[in-house]
Scaffold this motif. Sequence first.
Motif, PDB file in Angstrom:
ATOM      1  N   ALA A   1      40.690  25.611  73.584  1.00 27.88           N
ATOM      2  CA  ALA A   1      40.335  25.533  75.048  1.00 27.88           C
ATOM      3  C   ALA A   1      40.571  23.467  75.250  1.00 27.88           C
ATOM      4  N   ILE A   2      39.563  23.329  73.672  1.00 25.13           N
ATOM      5  CA  ILE A   2      40.106  21.711  73.608  1.00 25.13           C
ATOM      6  C   ILE A   2      41.034  21.729  73.343  1.00 25.13           C
ATOM      7  N   GLU A   3      41.612  21.991  72.828  1.00 24.06           N
ATOM      8  CA  GLU A   3      42.866  21.659  72.363  1.00 24.06           C
ATOM      9  C   GLU A   3      43.848  21.194  73.900  1.00 24.06           C
ATOM     10  N   GLY A   4      43.498  22.324  74.748  1.00 30.42           N
ATOM     11  CA  GLY A   4      44.280  22.324  76.448  1.00 30.42           C
ATOM     12  C   GLY A   4      43.538  20.782  76.942  1.00 30.42           C
ATOM     13  N   LEU A   5      42.425  20.565  76.929  1.00 33.31           N
ATOM     14  CA  LEU A   5      41.935  19.120  77.312  1.00 33.31           C
ATOM     15  C   LEU A   5      42.520  18.285  76.984  1.00 33.31           C
ATOM     16  N   ILE A   6      42.400  17.847  75.602  1.00 30.16           N
ATOM     17  CA  ILE A   6      43.722  17.055  75.015  1.00 30.16           C
ATOM     18  C   ILE A   6      44.677  17.057  75.276  1.00 30.16           C
ATOM     19  N   VAL A   7      45.951  18.243  75.844  1.00 28.69           N
ATOM     20  CA  VAL A   7      46.738  17.984  76.499  1.00 28.69           C
ATOM     21  C   VAL A   7      46.692  17.634  77.654  1.00 28.69           C
ATOM     22  N   LEU A   8      45.659  17.405  78.567  1.00 27.14           N
ATOM     23  CA  LEU A   8      45.478  16.865  79.466  1.00 27.14           C
ATOM     24  C   LEU A   8      44.566  15.514  79.942  1.00 27.14           C
TER      25      LEU A   8
ATOM     26  N   SER B   1      42.177  12.822  71.214  1.00 29.07           N
ATOM     27  CA  SER B   1      43.001  13.835  70.010  1.00 29.07           C
ATOM     28  C   SER B   1      41.877  13.772  68.837  1.00 29.07           C
ATOM     29  N   LYS B   2      40.835  12.186  68.451  1.00 26.34           N
ATOM     30  CA  LYS B   2      39.834  11.806  68.250  1.00 26.34           C
ATOM     31  C   LYS B   2      39.046  13.897  67.594  1.00 26.34           C
ATOM     32  N   TRP B   3      39.118  15.039  68.026  1.00 24.65           N
ATOM     33  CA  TRP B   3      38.341  16.040  67.872  1.00 24.65           C
ATOM     34  C   TRP B   3      39.361  16.437  67.525  1.00 24.65           C
ATOM     35  N   LEU B   4      40.302  16.101  67.158  1.00 32.49           N
ATOM     36  CA  LEU B   4      41.545  17.616  66.006  1.00 32.49           C
ATOM     37  C   LEU B   4      40.053  17.423  64.888  1.00 32.49           C
ATOM     38  N   LEU B   5      39.336  16.614  64.443  1.00 31.80           N
ATOM     39  CA  LEU B   5      39.585  15.683  62.925  1.00 31.80           C
ATOM     40  C   LEU B   5      37.986  17.165  63.254  1.00 31.80           C
ATOM     41  N   PRO B   6      36.761  17.212  63.781  1.00 33.54           N
ATOM     42  CA  PRO B   6      35.975  18.516  63.767  1.00 33.54           C
ATOM     43  C   PRO B   6      36.431  19.493  63.549  1.00 33.54           C
ATOM     44  N   MET B   7      37.149  20.132  64.879  1.00 34.80           N
ATOM     45  CA  MET B   7      38.392  21.153  65.047  1.00 34.80           C
ATOM     46  C   MET B   7      38.320  21.246  63.971  1.00 34.80           C
ATOM     47  N   PHE B   8      39.496  20.859  63.387  1.00 39.00           N
ATOM     48  CA  PHE B   8      40.137  20.874  61.894  1.00 39.00           C
ATOM     49  C   PHE B   8      39.651  21.561  60.914  1.00 39.00           C
ATOM     50  N   ALA B   9      38.356  20.455  60.804  1.00 34.50           N
ATOM     51  CA  ALA B   9      37.530  21.128  59.859  1.00 34.50           C
ATOM     52  C   ALA B   9      36.396  22.488  59.933  1.00 34.50           C
ATOM     53  N   LEU B  10      36.102  22.448  61.455  1.00 30.31           N
ATOM     54  CA  LEU B  10      35.728  23.839  61.682  1.00 30.31           C
ATOM     55  C   LEU B  10      36.423  25.467  61.294  1.00 30.31           C
ATOM     56  N   HIS B  11      37.785  24.755  61.595  1.00 29.42           N
ATOM     57  CA  HIS B  11      38.988  26.046  61.320  1.00 29.42           C
ATOM     58  C   HIS B  11      38.553  26.721  59.735  1.00 29.42           C
ATOM     59  N   GLY B  12      38.648  25.130  58.753  1.00 28.52           N
ATOM     60  CA  GLY B  12      38.778  24.896  57.394  1.00 28.52           C
ATOM     61  C   GLY B  12      37.337  25.803  56.785  1.00 28.52           C
TER      62      GLY B  12
ATOM     63  N   ASN C   1      51.994  10.222  59.999  1.00 27.23           N
ATOM     64  CA  ASN C   1      51.976  10.262  59.255  1.00 27.23           C
ATOM     65  C   ASN C   1      50.182   9.412  58.616  1.00 27.23           C
ATOM     66  N   LYS C   2      49.847   9.444  60.144  1.00 26.63           N
ATOM     67  CA  LYS C   2      47.827   9.256  60.852  1.00 26.63           C
ATOM     68  C   LYS C   2      47.717  10.030  60.546  1.00 26.63           C
ATOM     69  N   TRP C   3      48.026  11.324  60.655  1.00 26.75           N
ATOM     70  CA  TRP C   3      46.996  12.307  61.202  1.00 26.75           C
ATOM     71  C   TRP C   3      47.538  14.047  60.210  1.00 26.75           C
ATOM     72  N   VAL C   4      48.429  13.941  59.482  1.00 27.63           N
ATOM     73  CA  VAL C   4      48.393  14.631  58.572  1.00 27.63           C
ATOM     74  C   VAL C   4      47.680  14.835  57.671  1.00 27.63           C
ATOM     75  N   LEU C   5      47.294  13.558  56.700  1.00 27.08           N
ATOM     76  CA  LEU C   5      46.174  13.328  55.791  1.00 27.08           C
ATOM     77  C   LEU C   5      45.404  13.554  55.842  1.00 27.08           C
ATOM     78  N   PRO C   6      44.573  13.019  56.792  1.00 24.86           N
ATOM     79  CA  PRO C   6      43.346  13.302  57.479  1.00 24.86           C
ATOM     80  C   PRO C   6      42.909  14.344  58.013  1.00 24.86           C
ATOM     81  N   LEU C   7      43.627  15.520  58.169  1.00 25.22           N
ATOM     82  CA  LEU C   7      43.218  16.539  59.060  1.00 25.22           C
ATOM     83  C   LEU C   7      43.247  17.787  57.909  1.00 25.22           C
ATOM     84  N   LEU C   8      44.327  17.551  57.421  1.00 24.33           N
ATOM     85  CA  LEU C   8      44.257  18.239  55.672  1.00 24.33           C
ATOM     86  C   LEU C   8      42.772  18.195  54.864  1.00 24.33           C
TER      87      LEU C   8
END
Length: 152
Positions: A59-66, A71-82, A20-27
Amino acid sequence: GPDHLLFMLGIAFIGLTRTNKWVLPLLTVGLAGSALVMLQPLPSLLAPWAEALVSLTLAIEGLIVLNRVSSKWLLPMFALHGYLLGNTIVGAEPSPLIGYFLGLIISQAGFLLLVTSMSKGIINWLGANGRLLIAGAWIGIGSAFCWVSLFN
């Protein structure tokens, strides 16, 4: 393209706690990115570079997995995808825009809820070595897509 789908799937391998902490901010940032492109369209000269950057998000997601990148990098990356997903409908009339954004938010919300809810089970099934393998695959796929975007 497939890089957008793989990016969404890659969220399952990250293992976000507190869905719940992640879905709404990512959207929200994804939709904001899509809306931003209506105000500032992507110049065609930058399109290959933008697509290469989107590919690098894998690739950055792979680095997050490692655990090499937060994982906060997901926010700007999701904005770029949008932003790039919104770029496909720049210049359309208001009715298709509303339908597109509504469809985008519903499909992304459903997919995000699915991958985040399945994340723990997938990570447990993969085990530590499987996660390393997936991270390497994501880094390789993202790098390959980036190369193709720039040099094809």
